[in-house]
Design a protein around this motif. Structure first.
Motif, mmCIF file in Angstrom:
data_model
loop_
_atom_site.group_PDB
_atom_site.id
_atom_site.type_symbol
_atom_site.label_atom_id
_atom_site.label_comp_id
_atom_site.label_asym_id
_atom_site.label_seq_id
_atom_site.Cartn_x
_atom_site.Cartn_y
_atom_site.Cartn_z
ATOM 1 N N ARG A 108 4.924 -1.821 -21.071
ATOM 2 C CA ARG A 108 5.465 -1.878 -19.802
ATOM 3 C C ARG A 108 4.574 -2.788 -18.772
ATOM 4 N N GLU A 109 5.278 -3.652 -18.161
ATOM 5 C CA GLU A 109 4.561 -4.635 -17.240
ATOM 6 C C GLU A 109 4.809 -3.892 -15.975
ATOM 7 N N VAL A 110 3.944 -3.893 -15.225
ATOM 8 C CA VAL A 110 3.773 -3.373 -13.698
ATOM 9 C C VAL A 110 3.832 -4.467 -12.803
ATOM 10 N N LEU A 111 4.549 -4.234 -11.791
ATOM 11 C CA LEU A 111 4.799 -5.117 -10.598
ATOM 12 C C LEU A 111 4.674 -4.459 -9.251
ATOM 13 N N THR A 112 3.860 -4.936 -8.284
ATOM 14 C CA THR A 112 3.652 -4.307 -7.063
ATOM 15 C C THR A 112 4.316 -5.014 -5.927
ATOM 16 N N LEU A 113 5.401 -4.332 -5.577
ATOM 17 C CA LEU A 113 6.528 -5.014 -4.861
ATOM 18 C C LEU A 113 6.266 -4.440 -3.271
ATOM 19 N N PRO A 114 6.301 -5.215 -2.257
ATOM 20 C CA PRO A 114 6.239 -4.833 -0.907
ATOM 21 C C PRO A 114 7.745 -4.678 -0.372
ATOM 22 N N ILE A 115 8.027 -3.628 0.038
ATOM 23 C CA ILE A 115 9.280 -3.196 0.677
ATOM 24 C C ILE A 115 8.918 -3.124 2.092
ATOM 25 N N TYR A 116 9.273 -4.291 3.046
ATOM 26 C CA TYR A 116 8.984 -4.329 4.257
ATOM 27 C C TYR A 116 10.049 -4.810 5.222
ATOM 28 N N ASN A 117 9.779 -4.715 6.572
ATOM 29 C CA ASN A 117 10.718 -5.140 7.653
ATOM 30 C C ASN A 117 9.822 -5.440 8.634
ATOM 31 N N GLY A 140 2.336 -7.992 13.102
ATOM 32 C CA GLY A 140 1.183 -8.885 13.079
ATOM 33 C C GLY A 140 0.118 -8.501 12.228
ATOM 34 N N ASP A 141 -0.896 -9.438 11.879
ATOM 35 C CA ASP A 141 -1.876 -9.157 11.028
ATOM 36 C C ASP A 141 -2.942 -8.076 11.630
ATOM 37 N N GLN A 142 -3.337 -8.215 12.892
ATOM 38 C CA GLN A 142 -4.170 -7.635 13.549
ATOM 39 C C GLN A 142 -4.042 -5.848 13.545
ATOM 40 N N THR A 143 -5.088 -5.249 13.487
ATOM 41 C CA THR A 143 -4.864 -3.746 13.704
ATOM 42 C C THR A 143 -4.382 -3.225 14.887
ATOM 43 N N TRP A 144 -4.397 -4.112 16.177
ATOM 44 C CA TRP A 144 -3.654 -3.633 17.265
ATOM 45 C C TRP A 144 -2.182 -3.895 17.402
ATOM 46 N N GLN A 145 -1.863 -4.866 16.321
ATOM 47 C CA GLN A 145 -0.370 -5.012 16.138
ATOM 48 C C GLN A 145 0.238 -3.943 15.219
ATOM 49 N N GLU A 146 1.315 -4.399 14.553
ATOM 50 C CA GLU A 146 1.771 -3.461 13.481
ATOM 51 C C GLU A 146 2.393 -3.939 12.321
ATOM 52 N N MET A 147 2.673 -3.240 11.298
ATOM 53 C CA MET A 147 3.300 -3.546 9.953
ATOM 54 C C MET A 147 3.967 -2.552 9.697
ATOM 55 N N MET A 148 5.041 -3.052 8.607
ATOM 56 C CA MET A 148 5.916 -1.804 8.118
ATOM 57 C C MET A 148 6.067 -2.252 6.566
ATOM 58 N N ILE A 149 5.239 -1.929 5.706
ATOM 59 C CA ILE A 149 5.210 -2.001 4.184
ATOM 60 C C ILE A 149 5.412 -0.663 3.555
ATOM 61 N N GLY A 150 6.349 -0.582 2.614
ATOM 62 C CA GLY A 150 6.541 0.332 1.554
ATOM 63 C C GLY A 150 6.060 0.049 0.204
ATOM 64 N N TRP A 151 4.811 -0.333 -0.068
ATOM 65 C CA TRP A 151 4.387 -0.920 -1.249
ATOM 66 C C TRP A 151 4.852 0.105 -2.534
ATOM 67 N N LEU A 152 5.238 -0.623 -3.543
ATOM 68 C CA LEU A 152 5.890 0.032 -4.707
ATOM 69 C C LEU A 152 5.389 -0.395 -5.928
ATOM 70 N N ASP A 153 4.842 0.312 -6.789
ATOM 71 C CA ASP A 153 4.309 -0.122 -8.350
ATOM 72 C C ASP A 153 5.637 0.408 -9.169
ATOM 73 N N VAL A 154 6.046 -0.659 -9.680
ATOM 74 C CA VAL A 154 7.212 -0.686 -10.593
ATOM 75 C C VAL A 154 7.079 -0.773 -11.991
ATOM 76 N N ALA A 155 7.243 -0.203 -13.128
ATOM 77 C CA ALA A 155 7.084 -0.353 -14.430
ATOM 78 C C ALA A 155 8.486 -0.969 -15.001
ATOM 79 N N TYR A 156 8.419 -2.136 -15.604
ATOM 80 C CA TYR A 156 9.526 -2.489 -16.598
ATOM 81 C C TYR A 156 9.209 -2.709 -18.021
ATOM 82 N N ASP A 157 10.123 -2.095 -18.522
ATOM 83 C CA ASP A 157 9.833 -2.457 -20.150
ATOM 84 C C ASP A 157 10.134 -3.886 -20.508
ATOM 85 N N ARG A 158 8.825 -4.276 -21.111
ATOM 86 C CA ARG A 158 8.618 -5.695 -21.655
ATOM 87 C C ARG A 158 9.913 -6.050 -22.712
#
Length: 344
Positions: free
Chosen positions: A207-216, A323-341
């Motif tokens: 299986r190949e693993v991909l890291t996907l950002p689920i963001y808004n 924004g990138d900086q700590t006093w700004q905000e982000m919303m990312i649900g990182w997801l590691d997904v494995a797909y059969d090769r």
């Protein structure tokens, strides 16, 4: 002796369940890297403190924990370093130190399958986080490009990237690695030359693993809002398996939830973090890979506290954007997904 000297602090953080750091709601999901204390161990530790921290028999000491050249993943097959050192200033300029990017040519003449990876800051006091991206041949760097994958990273409280045998991430031959660096000056000028250690799979993985950002990134948190909601989604276009989660917000982050909506109409909470803690950027790995049929929709739901009741809030009177900086905000649900090769 060291433990007994810290016994009152240990008692406090164990009683309040602040340590060991683990923020997943136990009602949802089982995790192979769960670092919370089992109840029996918790009671034994508190009882030991209550009874005066008696020293045990030296003959019962466990063997030392293996520690290979400072790498938690074991001895790397290769260590790749930033080509030049970055001089971190004494004080951040207005707006913070912009993210820095450094290109590393690993000179891979064949495809490499990475089973374990660990990013390590050079000047650890001022390295807030590292993300190492894989830049395939012929591509220009843009984190939003789906052809550019995340290989590894580190952030406060994060754990190294470690996959079970049979799963790995691909670094195509001829690829470059991009080190994305976030620096936070602390009053002392320092030089940083961060690196990443890689351990390769012994055989091509199933299986190949991909890291996907689920963001808004389209949000504006109003001043004083104490429970502002932001959602994001991802739909499986083919059958796959979930093998990891990493919710990411900044200082106003309050809680984060992953929910699966299956094609047959079922819903399931995969991970709930009811008290998000920016100081512990934890990765949560299911005890077993979770099968996700084609058409499954992963929904991420985050809440933010921009009120003056949040002691970590940099400015309750500000309207807050992505924004990138700590006093700004982000919303990312990182997801590691494995797909059969062997299946597309």
């Amino acid at each position: 002796d060291d433990a007994s000297a810290w016994s009152e602090t240990i008692r406090e953080v164990i009683e309040e369940r602040r340590m060991p750091p683990w923020h997943a709601d136990p009602r949802h999901g089982k995790f192979g890297n769960d670092r919370s204390l089992p109840e029996a161990d918790r009671k034994a530790l508190l009882t030991w403190i209550e009874e005066g921290c008696a020293k045990g028999d030296d003959r019962d000491l466990p063997p030392p924990r293996p520690f290979v050249e400072g790498w938690s993943i074991g001895k790397p097959d290769v260590v790749l370093e930033m080509p030049v050192a970055f001089e971190v200033p004494t004080k951040a300029p207005r707006g913070g130190v912009p993210y820095q990017h450094f290109t590393v040519d690993p000179q891979f003449t064949e495809d490499k399958w990475v089973e374990r990876a660990e990013a390590r800051g050079g000047a650890t006091e001022v390295v807030h986080h590292i993300i190492v991206f894989v830049l395939p041949p012929g591509e220009k760097f843009n984190p939003a490009n789906p052809k550019i994958q995340t290989l590894a990273g580190t952030a406060p409280g994060d754990m190294p990237f470690m996959l079970a045998p049979g799963m790995a991430k691909l670094v195509p031959k001829g690829s470059h690695l991009i080190f994305q660096m976030h620096y936070t000056p602390n009053g002392k000028a320092q030089k940083d030359r961060s690196r990443v250690g890689l351990i390769f799979a012994k055989t091509p993985p199933k299986r190949e693993v991909l890291t996907l950002p689920i963001y808004n990134y389209l949000f504006a948190i109003p001043p004083g809002a104490n429970n502002y909601e932001v959602r994001s989604t991802f739909v499986f276009q083919r059958d796959g398996h979930v093998v990891g989660y990493m919710p990411h917000m900044h200082l106003r982050g309050k809680d984060f939830l992953y929910r699966a909506h299956y094609p047959d109409g079922r819903k399931e909470i995969l991970l709930s973090v009811p008290r998000y803690n920016f100081n512990w950027q934890s990765v949560y790995r299911p005890a077993e890979p979770l099968r996700m049929p084609r058409g499954t929709r992963i929904e991420c739901v985050a809440h933010y506290d921009n009120s003056d009741a949040n002691p970590n809030n940099p400015d309750p009177g500000a309207r807050v954007f992505w924004g990138d900086q700590t006093w700004q905000e982000m919303m990312i649900g990182w997801l590691d997904v494995a797909y059969d090769r062997d299946r597309k």
